[in-house]
Write a protein that holds these residues in place. Structure first.
Motif, PDB file in Angstrom:
ATOM      1  N   HIS A  90       0.867  -1.171   0.000  1.00 40.42           N
ATOM      2  CA  HIS A  90       0.000   0.000   0.000  1.00 40.42           C
ATOM      3  C   HIS A  90       0.909   1.227   0.000  1.00 40.42           C
ATOM      4  O   HIS A  90       1.718   1.394   0.913  1.00 40.42           O
ATOM      5  CB  HIS A  90      -0.865   0.008   1.264  1.00 40.42           C
ATOM      6  N   LEU A  91       0.775   2.083  -1.009  1.00 39.82           N
ATOM      7  CA  LEU A  91       1.732   3.188  -1.154  1.00 39.82           C
ATOM      8  C   LEU A  91       1.179   4.546  -0.727  1.00 39.82           C
ATOM      9  O   LEU A  91       1.937   5.454  -0.394  1.00 39.82           O
ATOM     10  CB  LEU A  91       2.181   3.291  -2.619  1.00 39.82           C
ATOM     11  N   GLY A  92      -0.129   4.702  -0.763  1.00 47.32           N
ATOM     12  CA  GLY A  92      -0.669   6.012  -0.403  1.00 47.32           C
ATOM     13  C   GLY A  92      -2.177   5.991  -0.355  1.00 47.32           C
ATOM     14  O   GLY A  92      -2.812   5.012  -0.761  1.00 47.32           O
ATOM     15  N   MET A  93      -2.759   7.060   0.224  1.00 42.53           N
ATOM     16  CA  MET A  93      -4.227   7.128   0.220  1.00 42.53           C
ATOM     17  C   MET A  93      -4.707   8.548  -0.051  1.00 42.53           C
ATOM     18  O   MET A  93      -4.061   9.526   0.313  1.00 42.53           O
ATOM     19  CB  MET A  93      -4.810   6.591   1.523  1.00 42.53           C
ATOM     20  N   LEU A  94      -5.853   8.612  -0.724  1.00 40.42           N
ATOM     21  CA  LEU A  94      -6.462   9.898  -1.080  1.00 40.42           C
ATOM     22  C   LEU A  94      -7.712  10.059  -0.227  1.00 40.42           C
ATOM     23  O   LEU A  94      -8.565   9.168  -0.192  1.00 40.42           O
ATOM     24  CB  LEU A  94      -6.840   9.893  -2.565  1.00 40.42           C
ATOM     25  N   GLN A  95      -7.804  11.199   0.449  1.00 40.62           N
ATOM     26  CA  GLN A  95      -8.889  11.422   1.411  1.00 40.62           C
ATOM     27  C   GLN A  95      -9.522  12.779   1.217  1.00 40.62           C
ATOM     28  O   GLN A  95      -8.895  13.692   0.671  1.00 40.62           O
ATOM     29  CB  GLN A  95      -8.292  11.495   2.819  1.00 40.62           C
ATOM     30  N   GLN A  96     -10.673  12.924   1.831  1.00 44.15           N
ATOM     31  CA  GLN A  96     -11.335  14.218   1.933  1.00 44.15           C
ATOM     32  C   GLN A  96     -10.407  15.206   2.650  1.00 44.15           C
ATOM     33  O   GLN A  96      -9.808  14.850   3.676  1.00 44.15           O
ATOM     34  CB  GLN A  96     -12.604  14.013   2.769  1.00 44.15           C
ATOM     35  N   PHE A  97     -10.282  16.418   2.139  1.00 43.27           N
ATOM     36  CA  PHE A  97      -9.533  17.447   2.851  1.00 43.27           C
ATOM     37  C   PHE A  97     -10.481  18.119   3.844  1.00 43.27           C
ATOM     38  O   PHE A  97     -11.547  18.599   3.463  1.00 43.27           O
ATOM     39  CB  PHE A  97      -8.974  18.484   1.866  1.00 43.27           C
ATOM     40  N   LEU A  98     -10.102  18.117   5.111  1.00 41.36           N
ATOM     41  CA  LEU A  98     -10.959  18.717   6.144  1.00 41.36           C
ATOM     42  C   LEU A  98     -10.625  20.209   6.221  1.00 41.36           C
ATOM     43  O   LEU A  98      -9.676  20.616   6.893  1.00 41.36           O
ATOM     44  CB  LEU A  98     -10.736  18.015   7.486  1.00 41.36           C
ATOM     45  N   ARG A  99     -11.408  20.975   5.489  1.00 46.91           N
ATOM     46  CA  ARG A  99     -11.104  22.393   5.260  1.00 46.91           C
ATOM     47  C   ARG A  99     -11.121  23.209   6.550  1.00 46.91           C
ATOM     48  O   ARG A  99     -10.314  24.098   6.742  1.00 46.91           O
ATOM     49  CB  ARG A  99     -12.166  22.932   4.281  1.00 46.91           C
ATOM     50  N   THR A 100     -12.046  22.882   7.441  1.00 41.63           N
ATOM     51  CA  THR A 100     -12.213  23.748   8.608  1.00 41.63           C
ATOM     52  C   THR A 100     -11.526  23.171   9.847  1.00 41.63           C
ATOM     53  O   THR A 100     -11.876  23.513  10.970  1.00 41.63           O
ATOM     54  CB  THR A 100     -13.712  23.936   8.920  1.00 41.63           C
ATOM     55  N   ALA A 101     -10.555  22.283   9.635  1.00 42.20           N
ATOM     56  CA  ALA A 101      -9.982  21.565  10.776  1.00 42.20           C
ATOM     57  C   ALA A 101      -8.971  22.390  11.579  1.00 42.20           C
ATOM     58  O   ALA A 101      -8.156  23.113  11.016  1.00 42.20           O
ATOM     59  CB  ALA A 101      -9.306  20.296  10.278  1.00 42.20           C
ATOM     60  N   SER A 102      -9.054  22.265  12.924  1.00 42.82           N
ATOM     61  CA  SER A 102      -7.994  22.779  13.803  1.00 42.82           C
ATOM     62  C   SER A 102      -7.492  21.591  14.618  1.00 42.82           C
ATOM     63  O   SER A 102      -8.285  20.755  15.058  1.00 42.82           O
ATOM     64  CB  SER A 102      -8.514  23.808  14.795  1.00 42.82           C
ATOM     65  N   ASP A 103      -6.191  21.557  14.823  1.00 42.03           N
ATOM     66  CA  ASP A 103      -5.553  20.448  15.525  1.00 42.03           C
ATOM     67  C   ASP A 103      -5.965  20.429  17.008  1.00 42.03           C
ATOM     68  O   ASP A 103      -5.902  21.457  17.692  1.00 42.03           O
ATOM     69  CB  ASP A 103      -4.042  20.688  15.382  1.00 42.03           C
ATOM     70  N   GLY A 104      -6.398  19.262  17.499  1.00 41.42           N
ATOM     71  CA  GLY A 104      -6.855  19.138  18.885  1.00 41.42           C
ATOM     72  C   GLY A 104      -5.788  19.533  19.891  1.00 41.42           C
ATOM     73  O   GLY A 104      -6.077  20.142  20.936  1.00 41.42           O
ATOM     74  N   TRP A 105      -4.530  19.207  19.597  1.00 41.10           N
ATOM     75  CA  TRP A 105      -3.416  19.550  20.502  1.00 41.10           C
ATOM     76  C   TRP A 105      -3.288  21.068  20.603  1.00 41.10           C
ATOM     77  O   TRP A 105      -3.146  21.623  21.701  1.00 41.10           O
ATOM     78  CB  TRP A 105      -2.138  18.893  19.966  1.00 41.10           C
ATOM     79  N   ASP A 106      -3.388  21.768  19.460  1.00 39.81           N
ATOM     80  CA  ASP A 106      -3.257  23.230  19.472  1.00 39.81           C
ATOM     81  C   ASP A 106      -4.406  23.867  20.253  1.00 39.81           C
ATOM     82  O   ASP A 106      -4.202  24.830  20.997  1.00 39.81           O
ATOM     83  CB  ASP A 106      -3.257  23.792  18.041  1.00 39.81           C
ATOM     84  N   ILE A 107      -5.612  23.310  20.100  1.00 41.76           N
ATOM     85  CA  ILE A 107      -6.763  23.892  20.826  1.00 41.76           C
ATOM     86  C   ILE A 107      -6.572  23.674  22.330  1.00 41.76           C
ATOM     87  O   ILE A 107      -6.846  24.561  23.143  1.00 41.76           O
ATOM     88  CB  ILE A 107      -8.093  23.242  20.376  1.00 41.76           C
ATOM     89  N   ALA A 108      -6.079  22.491  22.694  1.00 39.90           N
ATOM     90  CA  ALA A 108      -5.862  22.201  24.116  1.00 39.90           C
ATOM     91  C   ALA A 108      -4.804  23.150  24.693  1.00 39.90           C
ATOM     92  O   ALA A 108      -4.965  23.678  25.799  1.00 39.90           O
ATOM     93  CB  ALA A 108      -5.443  20.741  24.289  1.00 39.90           C
ATOM     94  N   LEU A 109      -3.733  23.386  23.945  1.00 40.93           N
ATOM     95  CA  LEU A 109      -2.682  24.295  24.440  1.00 40.93           C
ATOM     96  C   LEU A 109      -3.248  25.707  24.629  1.00 40.93           C
ATOM     97  O   LEU A 109      -2.939  26.381  25.627  1.00 40.93           O
ATOM     98  CB  LEU A 109      -1.503  24.346  23.460  1.00 40.93           C
ATOM     99  N   ALA A 110      -4.081  26.136  23.687  1.00 39.55           N
ATOM    100  CA  ALA A 110      -4.668  27.485  23.805  1.00 39.55           C
ATOM    101  C   ALA A 110      -5.535  27.563  25.062  1.00 39.55           C
ATOM    102  O   ALA A 110      -5.526  28.572  25.778  1.00 39.55           O
ATOM    103  CB  ALA A 110      -5.496  27.800  22.565  1.00 39.55           C
ATOM    104  N   SER A 111      -6.240  26.474  25.356  1.00 38.55           N
ATOM    105  CA  SER A 111      -7.092  26.451  26.548  1.00 38.55           C
ATOM    106  C   SER A 111      -6.235  26.582  27.817  1.00 38.55           C
ATOM    107  O   SER A 111      -6.569  27.332  28.735  1.00 38.55           O
ATOM    108  CB  SER A 111      -7.898  25.143  26.560  1.00 38.55           C
ATOM    109  N   VAL A 112      -5.107  25.860  27.845  1.00 36.32           N
ATOM    110  CA  VAL A 112      -4.232  25.947  29.027  1.00 36.32           C
ATOM    111  C   VAL A 112      -3.632  27.354  29.139  1.00 36.32           C
ATOM    112  O   VAL A 112      -3.544  27.917  30.240  1.00 36.32           O
ATOM    113  CB  VAL A 112      -3.101  24.897  28.957  1.00 36.32           C
ATOM    114  N   ARG A 113      -3.252  27.929  28.014  1.00 31.42           N
ATOM    115  CA  ARG A 113      -2.682  29.289  28.061  1.00 31.42           C
ATOM    116  C   ARG A 113      -3.690  30.263  28.644  1.00 31.42           C
ATOM    117  O   ARG A 113      -3.353  31.109  29.466  1.00 31.42           O
ATOM    118  CB  ARG A 113      -2.255  29.724  26.651  1.00 31.42           C
TER     119      ARG A 113
END
Ligand SMILES: Nc1ncnc2c1ncn2[C@@H]1O[C@H](COP(=O)(O)OP(=O)(O)O)[C@@H](O)[C@H]1O
Ligand SMILES: O=P(O)(O)O[C@H]1O[C@H](CO)[C@@H](O[C@H]2O[C@H](CO)[C@@H](O)[C@H](O)[C@H]2O)[C@H](O)[C@H]1O
Length: 444
Positions: A189-212
């Motif tokens: 298996h060499l690769g996969m093509l997926q839906q691009f999640l246009r409105t996505a924000s990374d969960g880790w970044d949101i969590a860090l912002a919450s702690v800040r």
């Protein structure tokens, strides 16, 4: 030539080890001007007998392409010294990535097979842009329509990132990016093509912002601050429960003995103590938790995510999505494909809630002991609150039984032990995070 190219790539797992390229094989070619040549490269690690396979998609041009200097792999064919063509990493070349997209619409006659799932009209006019974030593989974004992830380290057989996404897409899951298709050659298996999640924000970044936000309001509790994460943690718990349910329905459920799981955890702990000797002081109490697991006669196991943490979650306007179902990259494929307890994924998320406040504190140096004390109280409160919200929502009305608790405790310790080795090798200044976790989890 290929060695020096590999050594400088973020996705190359052999950095820091002595290696050489001991074989190359062309898997197929397609497109023209440039022609895309997909090369399989065998890397051997000196004196160990370890070997790995890497995928190198090349954009081959007759003339040098100045704009691609940063992606030059070398002359082509690879043993041509001076009079060959010029081979560049295809991921960085818009013309080569356009051939990939086109190949999904009109599969070429090539050793490389492009498989497309029904249900989505690809935007064939979209330009390919290489993904600039941190990752272990290489992704190309096609406008706002699709993402092509080309796997770098490849192993013969099924890639669970593809097969799990396929099953969840076909089941209509709303918690993953839809799978549009994949690329394969031989039994790879060499690769996969997926839906691009246009409105996505990374969960880790949101969590860090919450702690800040919390740290900025020293007198307020987590639930009083605008950026409180607990409702998101709860939504994540529900999303994971739904994904697990769908995976059970599609892949089925098996059982293993608690003793076999506990043996594997004890083995990993022993190996980890050899790398991180500070872990030794907790080994006896961790063993007691693994003994409790060993007493369970039958533990349900199923297809799971396998490497879940906040960095593998994306918040979109339509809710949380989970990405990257490849499992822990360091584990051999056969092990990653084995069914496991869903508590492994829950444990991964719980550990992530411990990491976030420490990661923020580390980026905000502070000498005042009062501020430091206040922060540590708040950090503890934030992690506790979000662990609780996530777990309550994951468990739903059924709550956590004694057996669940035994399993979860063992899996969280196992994950923290894994993290000790990961941090010792990759980010030694972060080693105190999982070490503190092991200390807390094994305290009486
Ligand atoms: N379908 C998607 N749409 C938008 N962004 C995505 C999508 N899938 C992944 N990403 C982003 O790309 C990053 C890397 O993807 P991931 O699947 O984890 O790659 P890798 O296996 O190379 O680590 C993720 O952390 C996420 O930020
Ligand atoms: O995302 P990967 O599959 O590469 O996972 C590896 O790297 C992760 C770090 O990027 C590591 O995760 C650990 O650090 C995270 C914060 O950076 C934290 O949220 C996780 O809880 C913690 O485990 C992961 O363990 C490793 O396998």
């Amino acid at each position: 030539m290929i060695e020096s190219f590999l050594a400088q790539r973020r996705w190359f797992g052999g950095k820091g080890r002595t290696f050489s390229v001991t074989g190359t094989r062309e898997l197929g070619r397609f497109g023209a001007a440039p022609e895309v040549v997909v090369l399989l490269v065998e890397v051997s690690y000196d004196g160990t007998g370890d070997r790995e396979l890497y995928q190198l998609p090349l954009a081959v041009y007759d003339e040098p392409q100045e704009r691609l200097d940063h992606a030059l792999v070398g002359r082509w064919p690879i043993d041509a010294v001076e009079d060959g063509a010029f081979a560049y990493d295809a991921v960085h070349d818009r013309a080569a990535t356009a051939h990939y997209l086109q190949a999904f619409a009109t599969p070429p006659a090539s050793g490389i097979r492009f498989v497309r799932l029904p249900g989505h009209d690809l935007d064939l006019t979209a330009h390919g842009t290489p993904f600039s974030g941190e990752q272990s593989n290489s992704s190309v974004l096609f406008g706002e329509d699709s993402v092509l992830k080309l796997f770098r380290k490849v192993t013969p057989g099924e890639n669970p990132d593809i097969t799990t996404h396929q099953v969840l897409t076909e089941a209509g899951s709303t918690h993953v990016a839809q799978l549009y298709g994949w690329v394969e050659a031989d039994d790879l298996h060499l690769g996969m093509l997926q839906q691009f999640l246009r409105t996505a924000s990374d969960g880790w970044d949101i969590a860090l912002a919450s702690v800040r936000d919390l740290f900025a309001e020293a007198d307020l509790h987590a639930e009083e601050v605008g950026g409180d994460f607990a409702s998101e943690a709860a939504r994540l718990g529900l999303a994971l429960a739904e994904v697990h349910e769908q995976l059970r329905a599609s892949f089925g459920v098996g059982t293993v003995t608690g003793a076999s799981l506990a043996d594997a955890m004890s083995g990993r702990l022993t190996a980890a103590v050899a790398v991180v000797p500070e872990l030794g002081q907790y080994a006896e109490r961790a063993a007691a938790r693994f003994d409790a697991l060993a007493s369970l006669e039958s533990v349900p196991v199923q297809r799971i995510h396998g490497d879940l943490h906040l960095g593998q979650t994306l918040r979109t306007v339509l809710g949380w999505k989970l990405v990257d179902f490849e499992g822990e990259p360091a584990k051999p494929l056969a092990e990653r494909l084995l069914p496991d307890s869903p508590w492994r994924d829950v444990a991964g998320m719980l550990r992530s809630f411990d990491y976030a406040p420490f990661a923020v504190a580390e980026a905000m140096p502070e000498d005042d002991p009062d501020v430091l004390h206040q922060r540590s109280v708040r950090a503890d409160e934030w992690a506790r609150r979000n662990r609780k919200a996530f777990l309550a929502s994951y468990c739903g009305e059924a709550g956590l039984s004694d057996t669940d608790r035994t399993l979860l405790t063992a899996y969280v310790i196992d994950k923290a032990v894994y993290e000790c080795v990961y941090e010792a090798r990759n980010r030694p200044t972060w080693l105190p995070i999982p070490l503190a976790g092991v200390a807390r989890l094994t305290a009486d």
